[in-house]
Write a protein that holds these residues in place. Structure first.
Motif, mmCIF file in Angstrom:
data_model
loop_
_atom_site.group_PDB
_atom_site.id
_atom_site.type_symbol
_atom_site.label_atom_id
_atom_site.label_comp_id
_atom_site.label_asym_id
_atom_site.label_seq_id
_atom_site.Cartn_x
_atom_site.Cartn_y
_atom_site.Cartn_z
ATOM 1 N N ASP A 74 0.821 -1.215 0.000
ATOM 2 C CA ASP A 74 0.000 0.000 0.000
ATOM 3 C C ASP A 74 0.857 1.268 0.000
ATOM 4 O O ASP A 74 0.396 2.330 -0.403
ATOM 5 C CB ASP A 74 -0.907 0.039 1.237
ATOM 6 C CG ASP A 74 -1.908 -1.095 1.281
ATOM 7 O OD1 ASP A 74 -2.460 -1.445 0.209
ATOM 8 O OD2 ASP A 74 -2.138 -1.627 2.383
ATOM 9 N N LEU A 75 2.077 1.157 0.499
ATOM 10 C CA LEU A 75 2.943 2.324 0.685
ATOM 11 C C LEU A 75 3.761 2.589 -0.581
ATOM 12 O O LEU A 75 4.928 2.224 -0.675
ATOM 13 C CB LEU A 75 3.853 2.106 1.900
ATOM 14 C CG LEU A 75 3.108 1.858 3.219
ATOM 15 C CD1 LEU A 75 4.071 1.436 4.298
ATOM 16 C CD2 LEU A 75 2.313 3.084 3.628
ATOM 17 N N LEU A 76 3.131 3.244 -1.530
ATOM 18 C CA LEU A 76 3.758 3.501 -2.820
ATOM 19 C C LEU A 76 4.039 4.990 -2.995
ATOM 20 O O LEU A 76 3.212 5.825 -2.608
ATOM 21 C CB LEU A 76 2.837 3.032 -3.953
ATOM 22 C CG LEU A 76 2.453 1.559 -3.928
ATOM 23 C CD1 LEU A 76 1.395 1.275 -4.974
ATOM 24 C CD2 LEU A 76 3.679 0.690 -4.128
ATOM 25 N N PRO A 77 5.205 5.352 -3.579
ATOM 26 C CA PRO A 77 5.495 6.770 -3.841
ATOM 27 C C PRO A 77 4.354 7.408 -4.635
ATOM 28 O O PRO A 77 3.791 6.804 -5.556
ATOM 29 C CB PRO A 77 6.785 6.720 -4.654
ATOM 30 C CG PRO A 77 7.437 5.442 -4.221
ATOM 31 C CD PRO A 77 6.291 4.482 -4.008
ATOM 32 N N GLY A 78 3.991 8.621 -4.218
ATOM 33 C CA GLY A 78 2.908 9.352 -4.872
ATOM 34 C C GLY A 78 1.558 9.160 -4.209
ATOM 35 O O GLY A 78 0.619 9.903 -4.498
#
Length: 143
Positions: A74-78
């Protein structure tokens, strides 16, 4: 000397070797009390109190409720990050093995990955925007 008239009663000891019957000689019927308690009414009151507490927690808690722990996927850049009231905090800038860097108008801050939750709105942190901005201001800038 005054004498009182009336009936006197005495307790008689049980025969040797036998145990006394609980409540014997006490003019009290505990089962009558138990039958008089309406447990379904007590359950209704407790259920209503519980429902009210849940509503209060949902009102102060995260927008949309139902928040669960965010996973590394879930922790994606952007990705946008929201506070517990649904206000935008910033965006995920970078993810590494130890933390997630969140960039906001107030600056950048590294946040442990396990601090993130998610609900139907998206990623969230369990604090207010004001608390987050104070955290950013008190943190050494990250590159």
């Amino acid at each position: 000397m005054a004498l009182c008239s009336g009936t006197a009663t005495a307790q008689v000891a049980p025969p040797m070797g036998s145990s006394p019957t609980p409540g014997a000689g006490l003019n009290y019927d505990a089962s009558a009390h138990d039958k008089a308690t309406d447990y379904s009414a007590l359950d209704d009151v407790n259920n209503a109190r519980r429902a009210k507490r849940v509503q209060q927690v949902d009102a102060i808690g995260s927008v949309g409720g139902g928040a669960v722990a965010a996973t590394s996927g879930d922790l994606l850049p952007g990705s946008h990050i929201f506070d517990k009231r649904g206000q935008m905090l910033g965006d995920v800038e970078r993810v590494d093995a130890l933390s997630v860097t969140v960039a906001s108008g107030a600056g950048r801050v590294a946040v442990p990955a396990e601090a993130f939750g998610k609900n139907k709105r998206g990623l969230m942190l369990e604090l207010t925007k004001k608390q987050f901005d104070e955290l950013v201001k008190s943190t050494v800038p990250t590159k």
